[in-house]
Every structure is written in structure tokens, then in C-alpha cells.
Design an enzyme around this catalytic site. Structure first.
Site, PDB file in Angstrom:
ATOM      1  NE  ARG A 157      -4.043  -2.012   1.920  1.00  0.00           N
ATOM      2  CZ  ARG A 157      -3.935  -3.049   2.760  1.00  0.00           C
ATOM      3  NH1 ARG A 157      -3.012  -3.031   3.710  1.00  0.00           N
ATOM      4  NH2 ARG A 157      -4.748  -4.047   2.657  1.00  0.00           N
ATOM      5  CE  LYS A 194       0.619  13.558 -15.172  1.00  0.00           C
ATOM      6  NZ  LYS A 194       0.514  13.758 -16.630  1.00  0.00           N
ATOM      7  CD  GLU A 220       9.046  16.850 -23.277  1.00  0.00           C
ATOM      8  OE1 GLU A 220       8.328  17.832 -22.989  1.00  0.00           O
ATOM      9  OE2 GLU A 220       8.589  15.796 -23.775  1.00  0.00           O
ATOM     10  CE  LYS A 275       5.990  18.009 -15.470  1.00  0.00           C
ATOM     11  NZ  LYS A 275       6.319  16.619 -15.765  1.00  0.00           N
ATOM     12  CD  GLU A 281      -2.401  15.915 -16.322  1.00  0.00           C
ATOM     13  OE1 GLU A 281      -2.956  14.828 -16.195  1.00  0.00           O
ATOM     14  OE2 GLU A 281      -1.626  16.201 -17.225  1.00  0.00           O
ATOM     15  NE  ARG A 322       0.627  17.978 -14.308  1.00  0.00           N
ATOM     16  CZ  ARG A 322       0.958  17.158 -13.316  1.00  0.00           C
ATOM     17  NH1 ARG A 322       0.345  17.257 -12.154  1.00  0.00           N
ATOM     18  NH2 ARG A 322       1.872  16.246 -13.476  1.00  0.00           N
ATOM     19  CG  ASN A 340      -0.897  17.861 -23.877  1.00  0.00           C
ATOM     20  OD1 ASN A 340      -0.046  16.990 -23.692  1.00  0.00           O
ATOM     21  ND2 ASN A 340      -2.013  17.664 -24.566  1.00  0.00           N
ATOM     22  CG  HIS A 369       3.381  16.782 -25.411  1.00  0.00           C
ATOM     23  ND1 HIS A 369       4.233  17.855 -25.422  1.00  0.00           N
ATOM     24  CD2 HIS A 369       4.047  15.791 -24.760  1.00  0.00           C
ATOM     25  CE1 HIS A 369       5.350  17.527 -24.785  1.00  0.00           C
ATOM     26  NE2 HIS A 369       5.260  16.273 -24.379  1.00  0.00           N
ATOM     27  CG  HIS A 380       1.428  12.157 -27.083  1.00  0.00           C
ATOM     28  ND1 HIS A 380       0.744  12.931 -26.163  1.00  0.00           N
ATOM     29  CD2 HIS A 380       2.524  11.696 -26.438  1.00  0.00           C
ATOM     30  CE1 HIS A 380       1.411  12.928 -25.013  1.00  0.00           C
ATOM     31  NE2 HIS A 380       2.487  12.197 -25.157  1.00  0.00           N
ATOM     32  CG  HIS A 412       7.933  11.895 -25.704  1.00  0.00           C
ATOM     33  ND1 HIS A 412       6.582  11.856 -25.965  1.00  0.00           N
ATOM     34  CD2 HIS A 412       8.131  12.947 -24.883  1.00  0.00           C
ATOM     35  CE1 HIS A 412       5.994  12.852 -25.320  1.00  0.00           C
ATOM     36  NE2 HIS A 412       6.911  13.527 -24.659  1.00  0.00           N
TER      37      HIS A 412
HETATM   38  N1  LIG Z   1       6.098  10.635 -14.970  1.00  0.00           N
HETATM   39  C1  LIG Z   1       6.132  11.670 -15.793  1.00  0.00           C
HETATM   40  O1  LIG Z   1       5.643  12.758 -15.486  1.00  0.00           O
HETATM   41  C2  LIG Z   1       6.801  11.517 -17.124  1.00  0.00           C
HETATM   42  C3  LIG Z   1       7.080  12.662 -17.885  1.00  0.00           C
HETATM   43  C4  LIG Z   1       7.737  12.503 -19.104  1.00  0.00           C
HETATM   44  C5  LIG Z   1       8.089  11.236 -19.546  1.00  0.00           C
HETATM   45  N2  LIG Z   1       7.802  10.139 -18.779  1.00  0.00           N
HETATM   46  C6  LIG Z   1       8.170   8.800 -19.229  1.00  0.00           C
HETATM   47  O2  LIG Z   1       9.576   8.714 -19.374  1.00  0.00           O
HETATM   48  C7  LIG Z   1       9.866   7.658 -20.277  1.00  0.00           C
HETATM   49  C8  LIG Z   1      11.024   8.061 -21.162  1.00  0.00           C
HETATM   50  O3  LIG Z   1      12.137   8.317 -20.344  1.00  0.00           O
HETATM   51  P1  LIG Z   1      13.628   8.357 -20.933  1.00  0.00           P
HETATM   52  O4  LIG Z   1      13.650   9.110 -22.194  1.00  0.00           O
HETATM   53  O5  LIG Z   1      14.482   8.796 -19.814  1.00  0.00           O
HETATM   54  O6  LIG Z   1      13.887   6.828 -21.370  1.00  0.00           O
HETATM   55  P2  LIG Z   1      14.595   5.599 -20.652  1.00  0.00           P
HETATM   56  O7  LIG Z   1      14.336   5.585 -19.198  1.00  0.00           O
HETATM   57  O8  LIG Z   1      14.201   4.395 -21.417  1.00  0.00           O
HETATM   58  O9  LIG Z   1      16.154   5.877 -20.899  1.00  0.00           O
HETATM   59  C9  LIG Z   1      16.678   5.821 -22.209  1.00  0.00           C
HETATM   60  C10 LIG Z   1      17.894   4.890 -22.325  1.00  0.00           C
HETATM   61  O10 LIG Z   1      19.034   5.522 -21.753  1.00  0.00           O
HETATM   62  C11 LIG Z   1      19.707   4.659 -20.836  1.00  0.00           C
HETATM   63  N3  LIG Z   1      20.340   5.540 -19.856  1.00  0.00           N
HETATM   64  C12 LIG Z   1      19.740   6.181 -18.826  1.00  0.00           C
HETATM   65  N4  LIG Z   1      20.601   7.028 -18.239  1.00  0.00           N
HETATM   66  C13 LIG Z   1      21.780   6.912 -18.897  1.00  0.00           C
HETATM   67  C14 LIG Z   1      23.042   7.544 -18.772  1.00  0.00           C
HETATM   68  N5  LIG Z   1      23.256   8.519 -17.880  1.00  0.00           N
HETATM   69  N6  LIG Z   1      24.043   7.156 -19.596  1.00  0.00           N
HETATM   70  C15 LIG Z   1      23.818   6.197 -20.550  1.00  0.00           C
HETATM   71  N7  LIG Z   1      22.629   5.605 -20.741  1.00  0.00           N
HETATM   72  C16 LIG Z   1      21.618   5.955 -19.928  1.00  0.00           C
HETATM   73  C17 LIG Z   1      18.623   3.753 -20.340  1.00  0.00           C
HETATM   74  O11 LIG Z   1      19.149   2.530 -19.851  1.00  0.00           O
HETATM   75  C18 LIG Z   1      17.756   3.571 -21.582  1.00  0.00           C
HETATM   76  O12 LIG Z   1      18.280   2.550 -22.392  1.00  0.00           O
HETATM   77  C19 LIG Z   1       8.583   7.360 -21.019  1.00  0.00           C
HETATM   78  O13 LIG Z   1       8.083   6.112 -20.613  1.00  0.00           O
HETATM   79  C20 LIG Z   1       7.630   8.466 -20.596  1.00  0.00           C
HETATM   80  O14 LIG Z   1       6.287   8.030 -20.557  1.00  0.00           O
HETATM   81  C21 LIG Z   1       7.162  10.258 -17.589  1.00  0.00           C
HETATM   82 ZN   LIG Z   2       6.747  15.189 -23.378  1.00  0.00          ZN
END
Ligand SMILES: NC(=O)c1ccc[n+]([C@@H]2O[C@H](COP(=O)([O-])OP(=O)(O)OC[C@H]3O[C@@H](n4cnc5c(N)ncnc54)[C@H](O)[C@@H]3O)[C@@H](O)[C@H]2O)c1
Ligand SMILES: [Zn+2]
Length: 366
Positions: free
Chosen positions: A124, A146, A188, A230, A240, A244, A248, A251, A255, A267
Site C-alpha cells: 500500500r 506521476k 522538452e 514545471k 491537471e 497544467r 501539453n 504534444h 504523440h 518522444h
Molecule cells: N512521470 C512523468 O511525469 C513523465 C514525464 C515525461 C516522460 N515520462 C516517461 O519517461 C519515459 C522516457 O524516459 P527516458 O527518455 O528517460 O527513457 P529511458 O528511461 O528508457 O532511458 C533511455 C535509455 O538511456 C539509458 N540511460 C539512462 N541514463 C543513462 C546515462 N546517464 N548514460 C547512458 N545511458 C543511460 C537507459 O538505460 C535507456 O536505455 C517514457 O516512458 C515516458 O512516458 C514520464
Molecule cells: Zn513530453
């Protein structure tokens, strides 16, 4: 250690801090012990950073007399699933973690979302700390609380709000990040400037070279300002309902382009294309100041980001995907439009505009 930035983020009844600075890594055990004291730490990460940053973190925690062990799942969006959520949860249960454990997530936005969701649901809810190592995770995913996993029906469809106790970002870790992921994160940051701070937008342009070479001092400033922007928006509107939605910007089309590319575009790359297209929409509708789209295009191009549809994707395909947008209202896609660089048009409090498909087609066709 160089100067640290500490940015407060309001989250529900409480608040947490995003701590950013080159070398902050050395202070991780102390910051974790202070913001999130626990009997044991479960370090959740992906296979990409398990041998490097996660191993380093566990070593540092143990050196500070803390109990810590790693739970890694395979890297990549394809593994942000309920199956991996279950397998990490089961591994923690088998290892005997209880309510006196805290979670530390190390890695990009994928481990952030999945590890945060494990923390949110384990017995929980356990407290957690996020240690982002991608630019996207530092300046975007770490703010707002999130957590989620993907399903066959779409991204992020199962999740909850579960803010971390702290986010600790060391921009020196960005030196090892593949360049395309660096650029995707920069998209971003451009969005944050475009929607809320024209100065930040211009500053990114002046320092494009240093940003592309992941200079730690420049990255620190970038991350700190983006997180502030942000955090400000999210604090005003945690669930949201209103302002907020401005986040978007770029996006709705972004998207759709991402989906139309079969997720071959990152992305951030798709959002870069989306921002230029949505700025063009704004100009055609007389909402955005003339020249807005061209300024966006110029800055994104200088950051080596795409600014128009690749030839294999048609405008019609993109429009098809906009209809499935999770943030649509009554089945119609909504578009956040800029008044000008640095200011979003509030659309009389709706924050989104309905736009005829024919116009979307025109701007995407160039
Ligand atoms: N929670 C939120 O508010 C929010 C906001 C935006 C995006 N997201 C989510 O984030 C995700 C995308 O995140 P991302 O772009 O970080 O992708 P990711 O976490 O997949 O990282 C990308 C790649 O880089 C590698 N990596 C990470 N740090 C590294 C480093 N310092 N050196 C070398 N390699 C490294 C990882 O192993 C992975 O292969 C999506 O799923 C998206 O939905 C969430
Ligand atoms: Zn985004």
C-alpha cells in the site's frame, strides 16, 4: 561540490525538493538518509544503468552503512509493463522487503515510472527517492509525482500519483547519455521556455553548443530552470484540471507523430515536430504572434532536432492518431496554442483549442 540548486515542488499536502548540481552524487547517501530514512533500500533500475549508476549507488549506500540491493528490469519502453511491475514486486517480496523499506529509483523516465509505481503499490505504498540519469527524467519526469505502466491499449494507462520524497539529479551523469536521448530531453526544455519563459527559450539558443556537449554547468542551469517552470505549473494544478494543460504544448501532434512512426522516433523528437506544427496552427488561427513557428523551428534545428514530418509519415496518418489522444475532449483533439514565445493562450480558461482537421493537414504538409 559546486553550488546545488534546490527547487521545491508542492505535492498534495506536502512538498519535496529537486536537488540539482554537478557532483551531487557524492552526497546521495546523506540526502537519501535525511529525506527518506529507512531500514533497507530497494534500488530499482533498468539493465542500461544497473552495472554503472545503480551499482555505484548501492556501493555508496553500503559504504554509509545502509542496506541496499538492486532490482533491475530490461531497459526500454517495451518493458514498462505490468509484467515487469509484477516481477520487480515479486523479487522484493521474496527478498523479504517490508514496510520499513524505501525505494530508490535510478535511471531514466522508464524506471522512474515503473519503479515509482512499484513504490506506490508495494504494501500500500513505500516512500521513494528518484535519481534521474537522463535529461528527460531530470527536467520533466521527475516533477509532478506521476507513476505508470503501459498496456496494449496505450502508454501510461495504469498508474497513480505518488510523489517521491526527493529527486536528486547530477548532470555529470549526462555525459554518458547517447546523444539522441540528450537531444530528446532538450526538446522538452524548449517546450518549457516556449510555454512559460521567453528568456529561458533565448538562453537555450545562446548555449546550444554547450548543451549538445552535455557541459555539466550549463546542464545544471538548464535543468534547474526547467524544473522550476514545471514545478510552478504543477503546483498550481496538481490534478491537471487547468493550467497544467499548457505542458501539453506540442504534444497533441507530438504523440500522434510518435505513434505514427511506430515509436521509431523518440518522444522528444516527435514533440519537436509537434511544437513547430502547433505553432503554425496558432499563427494560421491568429492566436500566435507571427514568427512564433519560425523561432521554434530555428532553435530546434540548432539543437539537431527534426522540425517536419519524415517522408514516410503522411499528414492523414497523424490526424488519424490525434483522434485517439488521451487528453481529447468529447472525441476531439485539443491543441494548446502559444500567444507568443513564453506565453500560452489560455483559451478563456479551457487551455485547449479545437482545430479543423483540414488546417492540421495544411500545416503538416508544410
Ligand atoms: N512521470 C512523468 O511525469 C513523465 C514525464 C515525461 C516522460 N515520462 C516517461 O519517461 C519515459 C522516457 O524516459 P527516458 O527518455 O528517460 O527513457 P529511458 O528511461 O528508457 O532511458 C533511455 C535509455 O538511456 C539509458 N540511460 C539512462 N541514463 C543513462 C546515462 N546517464 N548514460 C547512458 N545511458 C543511460 C537507459 O538505460 C535507456 O536505455 C517514457 O516512458 C515516458 O512516458 C514520464
Ligand atoms: Zn513530453
Amino acid at each position: 561540490m559546486k553550488a546545488l540548486h534546490r527547487i521545491p515542488v508542492a505535492a498534495g499536502a506536502g512538498r519535496y525538493e529537486v536537488v540539482v548540481g554537478p557532483g551531487v552524487w557524492d552526497a546521495l547517501p546523506a540526502i537519501i538518509a535525511q529525506s527518506c530514512p529507512a531500514h533497507r533500500y530497494a534500488v530499482i533500475t533498468d539493465s542500461g544503468v544497473a552495472p554503472t549508476y545503480a551499482a555505484r549507488l548501492v556501493h555508496a549506500l553500503r559504504a554509509a552503512a545502509q542496506q541496499a540491493e538492486v532490482f533491475a528490469f530490461p531497459a526500454g519502453e517495451a518493458f514498462k509493463t505490468r509484467e515487469q511491475w509484477a516481477s520487480v514486486t515479486d523479487a522484493m517480496l521474496l527478498a523479504g522487503h517490508g514496510r520499513d523499506t524505501a525505494v530508490v529509483v535510478v535511471g531514466g523516465g522508464v524506471p522512474g515510472d515503473l519503479g515509482g509505481f512499484v513504490a506506490a503499490t508495494y504494501m500500500r505504498g513505500l516512500p521513494w527517492v528518484q535519481v534521474p540519469t537522463t535529461l528527460l527524467a531530470m527536467l520533466d519526469a521527475s516533477v509532478g509525482g506521476k507513476t505508470a505502466v503501459d498496456t496494449a491499449s496505450g502508454k501510461n494507462l495504469v498508474g497513480v500519483f505518488h510523489p517521491p520524497r526527493a529527486v536528486i539529479a547530477d548532470p555529470e551523469t549526462l555525459r554518458t547519455l547517447p546523444r539522441e536521448h540528450l537531444r530528446a530531453g532538450l526538446a522538452e526544455a524548449v517546450k518549457h521556455g516556449a510555454m512559460a519563459d521567453g528568456e529561458h527559450f533565448a538562453w537555450i539558443g545562446r548555449f546550444a553548443d554547450r548543451l549538445l556537449s552535455a557541459d555539466a554547468e550549463t546542464m545544471t542551469k538548464l535543468v534547474a530552470r526547467s524544473v522550476e517552470i514545471k514545478a510552478e505549473v504543477v503546483s498550481r494544478d496538481e490534478r491537471e484540471a487547468g493550467p497544467r494543460k499548457a505542458l501539453n504544448f506540442g504534444h497533441t501532434i507530438g504523440h500522434a507523430v510518435e505513434a505514427a512512426s511506430g515509436f521509431r522516433l523518440l518522444h522528444g523528437e516527435a514533440v519537436a515536430i509537434g511544437m513547430v506544427a502547433e505553432a503554425r496552427l496558432g499563427e494560421r488561427l491568429g492566436v500566435s504572434a507571427p514568427g512564433t513557428a519560425e523561432r521554434l523551428r530555428g532553435l530546434l534545428a540548432s539543437l539537431e532536432l527534426p522540425t517536419s514530418l519524415p517522408p514516410e509519415i503522411t499528414p492523414a496518418e497523424v490526424i488519424g492518431w490525434t483522434r485517439t489522444d488521451k487528453k481529447s475532449r468529447e472525441g476531439r483533439a485539443e491543441y494548446v496554442l502559444l500567444a507568443r514565445i513564453g506565453i500560452v493562450d489560455a483559451a478563456g480558461g479551457r487551455w485547449g483549442h479545437a482545430v479543423p482537421d483540414a488546417l492540421v493537414h495544411q500545416v503538416l504538409a508544410g
